[in-house]
Design a protein around this motif. Structure first.
Motif, PDB file in Angstrom:
ATOM      1  N   UNK A   1     -19.747 -23.031   7.855  1.00  0.00           N
ATOM      2  CA  UNK A   1     -18.264 -23.537   7.317  1.00  0.00           C
ATOM      3  C   UNK A   1     -17.331 -23.209   8.605  1.00  0.00           C
ATOM      4  N   UNK A   2     -17.452 -21.926   9.222  1.00  0.00           N
ATOM      5  CA  UNK A   2     -16.569 -21.846  10.436  1.00  0.00           C
ATOM      6  C   UNK A   2     -16.918 -22.911  11.474  1.00  0.00           C
ATOM      7  N   UNK A   3     -18.092 -23.352  11.809  1.00  0.00           N
ATOM      8  CA  UNK A   3     -18.434 -24.017  12.752  1.00  0.00           C
ATOM      9  C   UNK A   3     -17.964 -25.329  12.512  1.00  0.00           C
ATOM     10  N   UNK A   4     -17.860 -25.910  11.174  1.00  0.00           N
ATOM     11  CA  UNK A   4     -17.243 -26.905  10.785  1.00  0.00           C
ATOM     12  C   UNK A   4     -15.599 -27.071  11.185  1.00  0.00           C
TER      13      UNK A   4
ATOM     14  N   UNK B   1     -20.542 -29.041   4.241  1.00  0.00           N
ATOM     15  CA  UNK B   1     -21.215 -29.576   2.868  1.00  0.00           C
ATOM     16  C   UNK B   1     -22.576 -29.531   2.618  1.00  0.00           C
ATOM     17  N   UNK B   2     -23.345 -30.077   3.846  1.00  0.00           N
ATOM     18  CA  UNK B   2     -24.697 -30.284   3.513  1.00  0.00           C
ATOM     19  C   UNK B   2     -25.503 -29.172   3.114  1.00  0.00           C
ATOM     20  N   UNK B   3     -25.221 -27.916   3.599  1.00  0.00           N
ATOM     21  CA  UNK B   3     -25.846 -26.538   3.110  1.00  0.00           C
ATOM     22  C   UNK B   3     -25.520 -26.286   1.712  1.00  0.00           C
ATOM     23  N   UNK B   4     -24.336 -26.495   1.399  1.00  0.00           N
ATOM     24  CA  UNK B   4     -23.635 -25.949   0.047  1.00  0.00           C
ATOM     25  C   UNK B   4     -24.359 -26.941  -0.981  1.00  0.00           C
TER      26      UNK B   4
ATOM     27  N   UNK C   1      -9.074 -35.077   2.328  1.00  0.00           N
ATOM     28  CA  UNK C   1      -8.275 -34.611   1.181  1.00  0.00           C
ATOM     29  C   UNK C   1      -9.094 -34.037   0.186  1.00  0.00           C
ATOM     30  N   UNK C   2     -10.209 -34.768  -0.216  1.00  0.00           N
ATOM     31  CA  UNK C   2     -11.063 -34.320  -1.303  1.00  0.00           C
ATOM     32  C   UNK C   2     -11.271 -33.076  -1.393  1.00  0.00           C
ATOM     33  N   UNK C   3     -11.931 -32.529  -0.391  1.00  0.00           N
ATOM     34  CA  UNK C   3     -12.356 -31.371  -0.075  1.00  0.00           C
ATOM     35  C   UNK C   3     -11.583 -30.343   0.649  1.00  0.00           C
ATOM     36  N   UNK C   4     -10.456 -30.652   0.921  1.00  0.00           N
ATOM     37  CA  UNK C   4      -9.380 -29.720   1.480  1.00  0.00           C
ATOM     38  C   UNK C   4      -9.254 -28.433   0.763  1.00  0.00           C
ATOM     39  N   UNK C   5      -9.043 -28.624  -0.762  1.00  0.00           N
ATOM     40  CA  UNK C   5      -8.867 -27.269  -1.428  1.00  0.00           C
ATOM     41  C   UNK C   5     -10.179 -26.336  -1.143  1.00  0.00           C
ATOM     42  N   UNK C   6     -11.470 -27.077  -1.085  1.00  0.00           N
ATOM     43  CA  UNK C   6     -12.590 -26.252  -1.104  1.00  0.00           C
ATOM     44  C   UNK C   6     -12.494 -25.530   0.479  1.00  0.00           C
ATOM     45  N   UNK C   7     -12.291 -26.231   1.541  1.00  0.00           N
ATOM     46  CA  UNK C   7     -12.470 -25.864   2.766  1.00  0.00           C
ATOM     47  C   UNK C   7     -11.314 -24.801   2.975  1.00  0.00           C
TER      48      UNK C   7
END
Ligand code: HEM
Ligand SMILES: [Cu+2]
Lengths: 105, 543
Positions: B36-39, B105-108, B413-419
């Motif tokens: 996630x940090x690398x992302x 996202x792929x791992x999650x 936008x869609x995953x902004x809250x998650x990220x």
């Protein structure tokens, strides 16, 4: 990923290295022989043999799971696609007798 | 060391510890193995290159406001459009979604703690950064003027610009994408959570699987092609230059063998984003899940059999051209399957007009035009007229910018809250989607007409009668630029001032919505067990 297969031994590595060196020398020697169109064929044949040895032993594919074989096989298949379709162009260029066929002469 | 025993302990004890607040120092980011940090590192770096590429695009549009070449010389213009293309393709579009949203996202989504090879993941970012630095040196140190296609023998023999450096940069960027692809393939094969069968995978994962296959099978070919180019340019080996006994068309074969599939690297990930967003905005399972899944794989494989459609007028044999043309028509089928299926998913869906919906609509419209104009170009006869005109430029921008960039922005936008764990103001999201859609069409639709009327690409002087459409296009480009700057502003604002995001703000399905926002370092408190198919949205409530 646990790897329960054992890799090649040092002896095998040395044998592979020796055969690669031998094949390299062979390539050089063959290049000085007059074989006509077969010079290319032999050179490519030796190159493919070397590549196969490297893939099987140095890259451990011989000892790897079937999935790895599948992926390595896919790589080779797609390389063949590259050759086949590119050659389809070169081979059929003269058929219409159009200017492009000059390239082949 | 980024991840320590204590960190693991901490994230298990207190759920409020997440991947973002788990360590603050520069070192905790630069040596992280957390996907996630690398992302996030990737998001920052590709944004820099997007801005740089955008700068060159603005210069192009600025120059084309007038028929005369008054802003820059022809040589400079050649460099400007080349550097625009090289930066956008190799440093933005190829990594855009896979290395950022995909990495996150792929791992999650498969229910894993991380990618299979976290160190290789970090390595891919460093390789990318070194490639980026090389590319920047090539740009700053005088630029490169071959076009992003590096066609020989111009690039290998005649060009007086930094070809070797730029080719080296593209070569290394390729390695970074091979590493990402490798990581995804192994992760998807071996690290799915219990119960996560292949046909329960979210379609985002399927599309990333297909993308990774292309990265693994295609990128080595461009790598070796660029090496051959460098050898010819540096040492005079004769591969492509007829004067040295080479064949220039061979370069085109090798280049497009990778680069056509690569255009699918630049669209498949956004198709995955769309599948997730369509299901969420319609609150329905994606129509024909299996077909959408397999169409990704079909695109990946068929995509390797069509490259000759870039070479219809290159002296490629007419017979080979016919075969390539027919297969190109076939490859449009899986793309159409996706478009139809997304539309069918919306049918009778419970649609909310939020930011995601705006992006979905925009994407559908733009990708449709891009894909269908591809079929114009696949017709051999018509392509003789359209090849190397602005029609081609419009075609691929509709797909790569209208598709992939729209998908990237929509997904962000869609995953902004998650990220980030923060909400953005939805009204601004809708405004930005509209700005992008309108600005985009105003920029690129006139280019179809220009190309059809015969304006060639890569020239900066043109006849007077083309000016109106060119000015329209430049005007559109400034609206488009606004459409990119606005989200940049409010998304950044939301990091600091935005309201805290709930775990599942859209009520969407998928493992990523079951963990916290932002997720803990190892993604889940405990390994999830999957018991149902993807997108099992409940029955739609009556209003
Ligand atoms: C839907 C199916 C598609 C078809 C049938 C199609 C067809 C074509 C054809 C025939 C050309 C060559 C035109 C010419 O140079 O004269 C072309 C160019 C191009 N297409 Fe597509 N295309 C499709 C999808 C895509 C996608 C998905 C992308 C990218 C994401 C893309 C990106 C490009 C690019 C970059 C070029 C021009 C490359 C250059 O010369 O610089 N296309 N397309
Ligand atoms: Cu293509």
């Amino acid at each position: 990923m646990a790897d329960d297969h054992h890799g090649p031994t040092v002896r095998i590595y040395l044998a592979v290295f020796a055969s690669l060196m031998f094949l390299t020398a062979l390539t050089v020697w063959v290049a000085y022989q007059e074989l006509g169109m077969f010079n290319d064929v032999v050179a490519l044949g030796i190159a493919c043999t070397k590549a196969t040895i490297v893939i099987l032993f140095f890259m451990h594919v011989k000892y790897a799971s079937r999935l790895t074989w599948l992926l390595a096989g896919a790589g080779i298949l797609f390389l063949l696609i590259l050759f086949a379709f590119a050659m389809a162009d070169y081979v059929s260029r003269g058929w219409l007798g159009m200017p492009a066929s000059h390239y082949l002469q | 060391m980024a991840i320590t025993e204590q960190d693991v302990q901490a994230s298990e004890d207190a759920p409020s510890v997440n991947y973002l607040n788990n360590g603050y120092g520069l070192k905790s980011w630069l040596l992280t193995k957390d996907h996630k940090r690398i992302a996030v590192l990737y998001i920052i770096s590709i944004s820099i290159f997007f801005a740089l590429g955008g700068l060159f695009a603005s210069l192009v549009r600025f120059e084309l406001m007038t028929p005369e070449g008054d802003l820059m010389s022809s040589d400079t213009y050649n460099k400007v459009f080349s550097m625009h293309g090289i930066i956008m393709v190799f440093f933005f579009l190829v990594p855009s979604i896979p290395a950022t949203i995909g990495n996150f996202l792929v791992p999650i989504m498969v229910g894993a703690k991380d990618l299979a090879f976290p160190r290789i993941n970090l390595l891919s970012w460093y390789v990318y950064v070194v490639a980026g630095i090389l590319g920047t040196i090539a740009v700053v140190g005088g630029g490169v003027d071959t076009g992003w296609t590096f066609y020989t023998p111009y690039s290998s023999t005649y060009s007086n610009s930094n070809v070797i450096l730029a080719a080296m940069a593209a070569f290394m960027a390729g390695f970074s994408s091979i590493l990402t692809g490798l990581n995804f393939v192994v992760t998807i094969h071996t690290m799915r959570a219990p119960g996560m069968t292949w046909f329960r995978l979210p379609l985002f994962v399927w599309s990333h699987y297909a993308t990774s296959l292309i990265m693994l099978l295609g990128t080595p070919v461009i790598a070796i092609t660029l090496v051959l180019l460098m050898l010819e340019r540096g040492f005079g080996f004769g591969f492509f230059d007829p004067n040295l006994g080479g064949d220039p068309v061979l370069f085109q074969h090798l280049f497009w063998f990778y680069s056509h599939p690569a255009v699918y690297i630049m669209i498949l990930p956004s198709m995955g984003v769309m599948s997730e967003m369509v299901a969420s905005v319609a609150r329905k399972r994606v129509f024909g899940y299996e077909f959408v899944a397999f169409s990704s794989v079909a695109i990946a494989i068929l995509g390797f059999l069509v490259w000759g459609h870039h070479m219809f007028v290159s002296s490629q044999s007419t017979y080979a051209g016919m075969v390539f043309s027919i297969i190109t028509f076939l490859v449009a089928v899986p793309s159409a399957i996706k478009t139809f299926n997304w539309t069918a998913t919306l049918y009778k869906g419970s649609i909310v007009y939020d930011t995601s919906m705006f992006y979905v609509y925009g994407y559908l419209g733009l990708f449709l035009v891009g894909g269908l104009t591809g079929l114009f170009l696949s017709s051999m006869g018509l392509d003789i007229h359209l090849h190397d005109t602005y029609f081609v430029v419009a075609h691929f921008h509709y797909i790569m910018v209208g598709g992939q960039v729209m998908g990237y922005l929509g997904g962000m936008h869609f995953w902004w809250p998650k990220i980030t764990g923060k909400m953005f103001p939805d009204i601004w999201g809708r405004v930005s989607a509209l700005l992008v859609f309108l600005g985009f069409n105003l920029t690129f639709f006139p280019q179809f007409i220009l190309g059809y009327m015969g304006m060639p690409r890569r020239y900066h002087v043109y006849p007077d009668e083309f000016q109106v459409l060119n000015v329209a296009s430049s005007l559109g480009a400034s609206i488009l630029a606004l459409g990119y700057l606005v989200p940049g502003a409010y998304l950044t604002w939301s990091i600091f001032k935005g309201p805290k995001a709930p775990d599942n703000p859209w009520g969407a399905k998928g493992l990523e919505w079951e963990t916290t926002s932002p997720p803990p370092t190892f993604n889940f408190e405990e390994t999830p067990v999957v018991t149902e198919e993807a997108y099992q949205y409940g029955p739609i409530e009556e209003h």
